[in-house]
Design a protein around this motif. Structure first.
Motif, PDB file in Angstrom:
ATOM      1  N   ILE A   1      56.319  21.610   0.408  1.00 43.46           N
ATOM      2  CA  ILE A   1      56.160  23.038   0.702  1.00 43.46           C
ATOM      3  C   ILE A   1      56.889  23.301   2.023  1.00 43.46           C
ATOM      4  CG2 ILE A   1      54.468  24.870   1.166  1.00 43.46           C
ATOM      5  CD1 ILE A   1      52.390  23.092  -0.340  1.00 43.46           C
ATOM      6  N   PRO A   2      57.764  24.323   2.079  1.00 40.70           N
ATOM      7  CA  PRO A   2      58.510  24.546   3.328  1.00 40.70           C
ATOM      8  C   PRO A   2      57.569  24.686   4.534  1.00 40.70           C
ATOM      9  CG  PRO A   2      59.371  25.956   1.585  1.00 40.70           C
ATOM     10  CD  PRO A   2      58.129  25.297   1.040  1.00 40.70           C
ATOM     11  N   HIS A   3      58.059  24.209   5.666  1.00 40.15           N
ATOM     12  CA  HIS A   3      57.241  24.097   6.884  1.00 40.15           C
ATOM     13  C   HIS A   3      56.473  25.383   7.223  1.00 40.15           C
ATOM     14  CE1 HIS A   3      56.247  22.772  10.947  1.00 40.15           C
ATOM     15  NE2 HIS A   3      56.745  23.904  11.392  1.00 40.15           N
ATOM     16  N   GLY A   4      57.169  26.516   7.274  1.00 42.54           N
ATOM     17  CA  GLY A   4      56.510  27.767   7.664  1.00 42.54           C
ATOM     18  C   GLY A   4      55.474  28.192   6.631  1.00 42.54           C
ATOM     19  N   GLU A   5      55.782  27.968   5.371  1.00 36.31           N
ATOM     20  CA  GLU A   5      54.848  28.331   4.295  1.00 36.31           C
ATOM     21  C   GLU A   5      53.589  27.454   4.369  1.00 36.31           C
ATOM     22  OE1 GLU A   5      56.837  28.549   0.533  1.00 36.31           O
ATOM     23  OE2 GLU A   5      54.959  28.554  -0.613  1.00 36.31           O
ATOM     24  N   ALA A   6      53.769  26.167   4.594  1.00 36.37           N
ATOM     25  CA  ALA A   6      52.625  25.254   4.706  1.00 36.37           C
ATOM     26  C   ALA A   6      51.751  25.650   5.901  1.00 36.37           C
ATOM     27  CB  ALA A   6      53.114  23.811   4.842  1.00 36.37           C
ATOM     28  N   ASN A   7      52.390  26.076   6.996  1.00 33.31           N
ATOM     29  CA  ASN A   7      51.623  26.535   8.155  1.00 33.31           C
ATOM     30  C   ASN A   7      50.826  27.786   7.817  1.00 33.31           C
ATOM     31  OD1 ASN A   7      52.234  24.680  10.151  1.00 33.31           O
ATOM     32  ND2 ASN A   7      54.093  25.731  10.780  1.00 33.31           N
ATOM     33  N   GLN A   8      51.459  28.693   7.108  1.00 33.59           N
ATOM     34  CA  GLN A   8      50.776  29.944   6.723  1.00 33.59           C
ATOM     35  C   GLN A   8      49.526  29.634   5.893  1.00 33.59           C
ATOM     36  OE1 GLN A   8      50.755  33.235   7.046  1.00 33.59           O
ATOM     37  NE2 GLN A   8      51.259  34.315   5.172  1.00 33.59           N
ATOM     38  N   LEU A   9      49.610  28.609   5.035  1.00 34.10           N
ATOM     39  CA  LEU A   9      48.472  28.256   4.174  1.00 34.10           C
ATOM     40  C   LEU A   9      47.268  27.819   5.008  1.00 34.10           C
ATOM     41  CD1 LEU A   9      50.289  26.200   1.365  1.00 34.10           C
ATOM     42  CD2 LEU A   9      49.629  28.610   1.315  1.00 34.10           C
ATOM     43  N   MET A  10      47.542  27.191   6.151  1.00 34.33           N
ATOM     44  CA  MET A  10      46.470  26.623   6.982  1.00 34.33           C
ATOM     45  C   MET A  10      45.993  27.562   8.084  1.00 34.33           C
ATOM     46  SD  MET A  10      45.760  23.586   5.992  1.00 34.33           S
ATOM     47  CE  MET A  10      45.974  24.142   4.332  1.00 34.33           C
ATOM     48  N   PHE A  11      46.819  28.514   8.458  1.00 34.44           N
ATOM     49  CA  PHE A  11      46.602  29.276   9.700  1.00 34.44           C
ATOM     50  C   PHE A  11      45.253  29.994   9.761  1.00 34.44           C
ATOM     51  CE2 PHE A  11      47.275  33.256  12.172  1.00 34.44           C
ATOM     52  CZ  PHE A  11      47.346  32.674  13.418  1.00 34.44           C
ATOM     53  N   ALA A  12      44.992  30.861   8.786  1.00 31.95           N
ATOM     54  CA  ALA A  12      43.764  31.664   8.849  1.00 31.95           C
ATOM     55  C   ALA A  12      42.537  30.749   8.811  1.00 31.95           C
ATOM     56  CB  ALA A  12      43.731  32.671   7.701  1.00 31.95           C
ATOM     57  N   ALA A  13      42.574  29.729   7.967  1.00 32.85           N
ATOM     58  CA  ALA A  13      41.410  28.844   7.829  1.00 32.85           C
ATOM     59  C   ALA A  13      41.130  28.094   9.138  1.00 32.85           C
ATOM     60  CB  ALA A  13      41.646  27.865   6.682  1.00 32.85           C
ATOM     61  N   VAL A  14      42.179  27.640   9.817  1.00 34.17           N
ATOM     62  CA  VAL A  14      41.978  26.930  11.086  1.00 34.17           C
ATOM     63  C   VAL A  14      41.381  27.880  12.132  1.00 34.17           C
ATOM     64  CG1 VAL A  14      43.164  25.829  13.048  1.00 34.17           C
ATOM     65  CG2 VAL A  14      43.756  25.165  10.707  1.00 34.17           C
ATOM     66  N   PHE A  15      41.950  29.087  12.213  1.00 36.10           N
ATOM     67  CA  PHE A  15      41.442  30.009  13.241  1.00 36.10           C
ATOM     68  C   PHE A  15      40.033  30.514  12.920  1.00 36.10           C
ATOM     69  CE2 PHE A  15      44.145  30.588  16.914  1.00 36.10           C
ATOM     70  CZ  PHE A  15      45.128  29.674  16.585  1.00 36.10           C
ATOM     71  N   LYS A  16      39.683  30.604  11.640  1.00 31.47           N
ATOM     72  CA  LYS A  16      38.296  30.958  11.283  1.00 31.47           C
ATOM     73  C   LYS A  16      37.351  29.847  11.739  1.00 31.47           C
ATOM     74  CE  LYS A  16      39.423  34.093   7.553  1.00 31.47           C
ATOM     75  NZ  LYS A  16      39.725  34.261   6.145  1.00 31.47           N
ATOM     76  N   LYS A  17      37.781  28.616  11.557  1.00 32.26           N
ATOM     77  CA  LYS A  17      36.956  27.466  11.989  1.00 32.26           C
ATOM     78  C   LYS A  17      36.834  27.455  13.522  1.00 32.26           C
ATOM     79  CE  LYS A  17      35.370  24.527   9.727  1.00 32.26           C
ATOM     80  NZ  LYS A  17      33.971  24.480   9.213  1.00 32.26           N
ATOM     81  N   TYR A  18      37.934  27.698  14.223  1.00 26.17           N
ATOM     82  CA  TYR A  18      37.880  27.772  15.690  1.00 26.17           C
ATOM     83  C   TYR A  18      36.835  28.798  16.129  1.00 26.17           C
ATOM     84  CZ  TYR A  18      42.399  25.301  16.593  1.00 26.17           C
ATOM     85  OH  TYR A  18      43.413  24.395  16.718  1.00 26.17           O
ATOM     86  N   LYS A  19      36.897  29.959  15.488  1.00 25.27           N
ATOM     87  CA  LYS A  19      36.008  31.080  15.850  1.00 25.27           C
ATOM     88  C   LYS A  19      34.544  30.701  15.601  1.00 25.27           C
ATOM     89  CE  LYS A  19      35.914  35.451  16.779  1.00 25.27           C
ATOM     90  NZ  LYS A  19      35.577  35.912  18.033  1.00 25.27           N
ATOM     91  N   GLU A  20      34.338  30.019  14.474  1.00 23.92           N
ATOM     92  CA  GLU A  20      32.980  29.594  14.107  1.00 23.92           C
ATOM     93  C   GLU A  20      32.442  28.605  15.152  1.00 23.92           C
ATOM     94  OE1 GLU A  20      33.122  28.194   9.944  1.00 23.92           O
ATOM     95  OE2 GLU A  20      31.776  26.592  10.617  1.00 23.92           O
ATOM     96  N   LYS A  21      33.328  27.703  15.636  1.00 23.50           N
ATOM     97  CA  LYS A  21      32.865  26.647  16.533  1.00 23.50           C
ATOM     98  C   LYS A  21      32.806  27.079  17.998  1.00 23.50           C
ATOM     99  CE  LYS A  21      33.360  22.345  15.745  1.00 23.50           C
ATOM    100  NZ  LYS A  21      33.851  20.973  15.695  1.00 23.50           N
ATOM    101  N   LYS A  22      33.674  28.023  18.382  1.00 26.84           N
ATOM    102  CA  LYS A  22      33.710  28.433  19.790  1.00 26.84           C
ATOM    103  C   LYS A  22      34.173  29.889  19.857  1.00 26.84           C
ATOM    104  CE  LYS A  22      35.516  26.879  24.229  1.00 26.84           C
ATOM    105  NZ  LYS A  22      36.649  26.248  24.869  1.00 26.84           N
ATOM    106  N   ALA A  23      33.196  30.774  19.629  1.00 29.78           N
ATOM    107  CA  ALA A  23      33.529  32.205  19.519  1.00 29.78           C
ATOM    108  C   ALA A  23      33.909  32.809  20.867  1.00 29.78           C
ATOM    109  CB  ALA A  23      32.350  32.957  18.922  1.00 29.78           C
ATOM    110  N   VAL A  24      33.447  32.166  21.948  1.00 24.90           N
ATOM    111  CA  VAL A  24      33.731  32.710  23.276  1.00 24.90           C
ATOM    112  C   VAL A  24      34.670  31.754  24.013  1.00 24.90           C
ATOM    113  CG1 VAL A  24      32.720  33.430  25.482  1.00 24.90           C
ATOM    114  CG2 VAL A  24      31.488  33.848  23.333  1.00 24.90           C
TER     115      VAL A  24
END
Ligand SMILES: NC(=O)c1ccc[n+]([C@@H]2O[C@H](COP(=O)([O-])OP(=O)(O)OC[C@H]3O[C@@H](n4cnc5c(N)ncnc54)[C@H](O)[C@@H]3O)[C@@H](O)[C@H]2O)c1
Ligand SMILES: [Fe+2]
Length: 370
Positions: A264-287
């Motif tokens: 999967i092209p690099h930018g596309e593979a990043n797009q697949l992961m981006f929202a999920a990673v940042f949702k997890k970040y928010k869940e673990k450390k909202a502030v």
């Protein structure tokens, strides 16, 4: 304490001809490019350099076999490598500045660091990687079925040349994947624990330019991106400076098995992961630092800070549709294998996470994208 330097000189010219005249290209220079870039832009300039076409050595993003084959064809008297292309061409060219009888896998696995004896000039033709100003090169290692990044200060280019006309021929799909990559460089480096005011300034400017460009594309249709080509090219360069200092993190780390195993092209593979990673970040450390990022997006997207990241995911989805991992043929039982390969091989990136992620967190992220 920090030590921030801009190692690569950066210039912009109106045309390739102007660059060729100013740089006095010679027969000891080797241009690594693609034929479809050479024909319209380089051939008419009648430069005397040697030329190799990357696509003759294999399709897709760099792998170690491709690099080994190109190395064997480099003329002995080559003094400078001139990369004219996307991240694929640039990352290969970085390794080709090493002389000697090496194998790419040994270099990427850190078993060997050959001597750099050739200069490097880079003319990017996509608006994503920022590789023209980083000391990073990324390669798929065929045996290991993943991608591996290598950072060596000897791989900084001597000169990066931004020529907006060269980006105009980029098909929409690669505009989308490469600019999403640049956006993610800017965002991951902004919340990286290594960020400093200088890298943050580059991240923030890149974010504002890319979001502005995306809003323009949303209003004016896909083909309108070329009206903003100069901005996207500059923004990817700024994002490159930012992540070159502060680093990329989990989004890139988790995307590598997708690129390495399913191409999967690099930018596309990043797009697949981006929202999920940042949702997890928010869940673990909202502030924390993430709130400063939300404030920037809230301002540019004209939404409340708590809705800013969702608004960003929506805008990115307009530019490049996000599919489920299963649609690429990925099997559910591969997700733990991917997770373990990230833990084993991508610590360089995981160190820069906004908040540390456990094995279960990473597996959760993959599963939420499945
Ligand atoms: N070294 C770094 O710092 C760094 C950072 C991010 C990504 N990368 C790497 O860069 C690679 C991806 O690079 P990319 O996103 O620039 O894509 P790319 O170089 O793979 O190019 C994408 C496609 O567009 C074509 N293309 C490039 N320029 C064109 C032009 N002007 N007109 C028409 N077609 C053109 C290419 O031939 C290719 O088919 C990946 O291997 C990724 O891992 C490296
Ligand atoms: Fe990237």
């Amino acid at each position: 304490m920090y030590n921030f330097a801009l190692t690569t000189r950066i210039k912009s010219t109106g045309t390739f001809q102007e660059f060729a005249d100013e740089t006095e290209l010679k027969d000891t220079d080797l241009i690594l490019t693609n034929e479809f870039i050479y024909d319209p832009f380089i051939k008419p300039c009648r430069v005397k350099c040697q030329v190799l076409f990357q696509e003759k050595y294999g399709a897709g993003e760099p792998n170690d076999e491709m690099i080994d084959a190109i190395r064997k064809d480099i003329p002995e008297n080559t003094k400078r490598v001139i990369a004219v292309g996307g991240g694929t061409v640039i990352d290969i060219a970085k390794v080709l500045t090493f002389t000697g009888d090496w194998k790419a896998e040994d270099i990427f696995m850190g078993r060997l660091t050959p001597e750099k004896t050739r200069g490097l000039i880079v003319v990017p033709t996509t608006c994503g990687t920022g590789s023209e100003v980083t000391n990073v090169t990324i390669c798929e290692l065929r045996q290991m079925k993943t991608k591996k990044g290598l950072a060596l200060d000897s791989m900084y280019a001597d000169l990066a040349v931004l020529i907006p006309e060269m980006v105009h021929t980029l098909p929409y799909k690669f505009f989308a994947t490469s600019s999403i990559d640049a956006m993610i460089h800017a965002v991951e480096s902004y919340v990286s624990p290594k960020a400093i005011p200088h890298s943050e300034a580059f991240s923030e400017k890149a974010i504002r330019m890319i979001v502005g460009g995306y809003q323009y594309v949303k209003e004016n249709g896909r083909d309108s991106w070329t009206d903003k080509a100069e901005n996207f090219l500059a923004a990817s360069n700024l994002a490159g400076i930012a992540f070159g200092y502060a680093g990329c993190a989990a989004v890139h780390a988790l995307s590598y098995p997708l690129g390495g195993t399913y191409h999967i092209p690099h930018g596309e593979a990043n797009q697949l992961m981006f929202a999920a990673v940042f949702k997890k970040y928010k869940e673990k450390k909202a502030v924390g630092k993430i709130n400063q990022l939300e404030a920037i997006f809230a301002e540019v997207l004209k939404v409340e800070p708590e809705k800013a990241l969702e608004a960003l995911y929506e805008l990115m989805e307009v530019i490049l549709e996000r599919k489920a991992l299963r649609e690429y043929g990925i099997k559910e039982e591969e997700l733990p294998v991917f997770t373990d390969s990230v833990i084993e091989g991508q610590q360089r990136l995981l160190r820069n996470n906004y908040v540390s992620l456990t094995r279960d967190d990473m597996l959760d992220i993959y599963r939420s994208c499945y």
